[in-house]
Design an enzyme around this catalytic site. Structure first.
Site, PDB file in Angstrom:
ATOM      1  CB  CYS A 134      -0.912  -0.024   1.219  1.00 16.00           C
ATOM      2  SG  CYS A 134      -1.781   1.509   1.551  1.00 16.00           S
TER       3      CYS A 134
ATOM      4  CB  CYS B 253      -0.283   1.269   5.744  1.00 13.23           C
ATOM      5  SG  CYS B 253      -0.778  -0.168   4.752  1.00 13.23           S
TER       6      CYS B 253
ATOM      7  CG  ASP C 142      23.686  11.241  60.929  1.00 14.68           C
ATOM      8  OD1 ASP C 142      23.302  11.643  59.812  1.00 14.68           O
ATOM      9  OD2 ASP C 142      23.831  11.984  61.922  1.00 14.68           O
TER      10      ASP C 142
END
Length: 514
Positions: free
Chosen positions: A78, A81, A325
């Site tokens: 096509c 597409c 810490d």
């Protein structure tokens, strides 16, 4: 044939629409693309092409040429597409996806699909629109008023083929799925077709070329002529210029586009819980100084490695509500956290697997960490975690010492709270945090386990305190060279206090969320 009229029997709009479809078919459009340029938007008609011919009153000529467009033999792909909506390419794409899905083994029950198309797709689409705008302007105004095809190649593919794909891979198609199947389409003549863009729009694409070279990203025309840039410059108002450089109608391709590869992308998932850090000398994340590791492992690694292994993820990140810490323990109810898993393959974890994951992490932690209340949460839950980092309250236990301290003063400490502190950025974090003065509240304090050593005139005691999030506890105790006002020493009457050890006892945050 099925009571349909020939083009000569139609009048007005019906005749124009049929002529458009006949023209597109003659130019080399497949039935599906003829529908797209006709202006059709209904997924039902794309799935049942014969129904669309009957309902839309296409001519017998269109019917004879496109009676079964998905199965009819075609010598050429096509023009619109490039074969994507035609056999055998559509079948090959599905076969390639099925093969890839079986190898990758994602257990998400849903999926979405996305396509990367060659730029020539957009040039071909525009060429067909230019032709229709010149030959059938009323059709464009009525059916394609924006000058764009409403249903693109990608949408048409989804309309027609996702049900078939879903059955073969045993998953459900969903536009909202976290699992995206990325299908990359290539066309052999793409580079040759799109080179005309540089002549068509020299200012725009020379600018893109210079920019790409500066960024060192210029590795091919596809990067130079990006889909977004091409779509921006192509407009029907500028079709005379377009027609000078690109053939209208587009050339019938001698071969179809092909599926180059199939890639997978899964959104992150989030495993939430709370962790306890039971030892000192363990950082929350890997401690590196000039790329050299200072300590063997971290909380992140002890948790994240196990979660990543179970979910078969490509990577992980620990997000916690604050951090302690390296020399501070996290006890009590634990610290809220979430592990962000990048590219996970196993996302459907059962309750039993979650429980086994907790055991696996705690075993791997070997007495250093422990996790509990694990569960998978949505990304939106992270907002609560971030807000909690700003608004929550914490309870600490600090082991302190102070010289020349009257016991009676210690026993009066509880009465001094609540107290608002003015804390300048601590000396120990100045290398990574901006200088600022922050107001923080100590909500309550308690002193216990008071012991006095006569030999060095030092009083040892345990201070339990509840504070606003972000309060620097060590600095509150020793004053940080006067950068925290008032300090505990100030409250005790101007003595020198120090923090020997610190534990986080609780973090007041409803986590994981129900």
């Amino acid at each position: 044939m099925n009571g349909l009229k020939d083009v000569s029997d139609l009048n007005g709009t019906d005749k124009i629409n049929s002529e458009v479809c006949v023209k597109l078919t003659e130019l080399g459009c497949c039935g599906m693309c003829s529908l797209r340029y006709y202006g059709e938007t209904s997924a039902e008609y794309f799935r049942d092409f014969h129904k669309s011919i009957v309902d839309k009153k296409y001519s017998t000529q269109v019917l004879s040429e496109t009676e079964n467009p998905l199965k009819r033999p075609a010598n050429n792909a096509c023009v619109a597409c490039l074969g994507m909506l035609q056999p055998p390419m559509c079948d090959k794409v599905i076969d390639k996806i099925v093969e890839a899905v079986s190898k990758e083994d994602y257990d998400n029950p849903t999926f979405n699909v996305a396509f990367t198309l060659p730029v020539s797709f957009y040039l071909r689409a525009h060429a067909l629109l230019v032709l229709l705008a010149d030959s059938y302007p009323d059709h464009i105004r009525t059916h394609l008023p924006l000058g764009l095809v409403t249903v693109g190649v990608k949408d048409a593919w989804k309309y027609v083929f996702t049900d078939q794909l879903a059955k073969r891979i045993n998953k459900t198609f969903s536009n909202e799925s976290d699992l995206k199947i990325q299908i990359n389409i290539q066309y052999e003549d793409d580079h040759a077709e799109i080179e005309c863009l540089l002549d068509m729009y020299p200012n725009k694409f020379n600018e893109q070329k210079i920019k790409a070279k500066k960024l060192r990203h210029l590795k091919g025309p596809t990067l130079l002529y990006s889909r977004k840039t091409v779509e921006t410059v192509l407009t029907l108002e500028d079709r005379d210029r377009f027609a000078r450089y690109y053939p209208i109608p587009p050339v019938v391709p001698t071969h179809a586009a092909v599926c180059n590869n199939v890639l997978f992308e899964h959104n992150c998932i989030y495993v939430a819980g709370r962790y306890n850090k039971l030892v000192r000398g363990l950082p929350q994340t890997a401690w590196l100084v000039q790329d050299q590791r200072k300590l063997e492992t971290s909380v992140h690694e002890l948790i994240g490695e196990s979660v990543q292994a179970v979910t078969r993820a490509q990577g992980n990140k620990l997000i916690a509500s604050g951090r302690e810490d390296v020399d501070v323990r996290m006890l009590g109810s634990g610290r809220p956290f979430v592990v962000e898993l990048m590219g996970p393959r196993h996302v459907m974890l059962s309750n039993q697997e979650i429980q086994e994951l907790e055991i696996r992490i705690n075993t791997h932690g070997a007495g250093r960490i422990a996790v509990h209340n694990l569960k998978i949460v949505p990304k939106s839950s992270l907002e609560l975690l971030k807000k909690g980092e700003e608004l929550k309250r914490k309870t600490y236990v600090a082991y302190c010492a102070a010289r020349s301290l009257d016991r009676a003063r210690l026993e009066e400490v509880a009465k001094k709270a609540p107290v608002t502190l003015q804390q300048k950025t601590p000396v120990r974090v100045l290398h990574r945090r901006p200088i600022a003065t922050r107001a923080k509240v100590v909500h309550w304090m308690e002193v216990s386990d008071i012991k006095h050593c006569q030999e060095n005139d030092t009083t040892y005691f345990k201070l339990t305190l509840n504070t606003q999030a972000g309060t620097y506890i060590k600095e509150f105790i020793h004053g940080d060279f006067g950068r925290t006002k008032p300090s505990l020493g100030d409250i005790l009457g101007g003595v020198s206090a120090d923090c020997l050890a610190l534990d986080v006892q609780s973090i007041e945050l409803d986590w994981p969320p129900a």
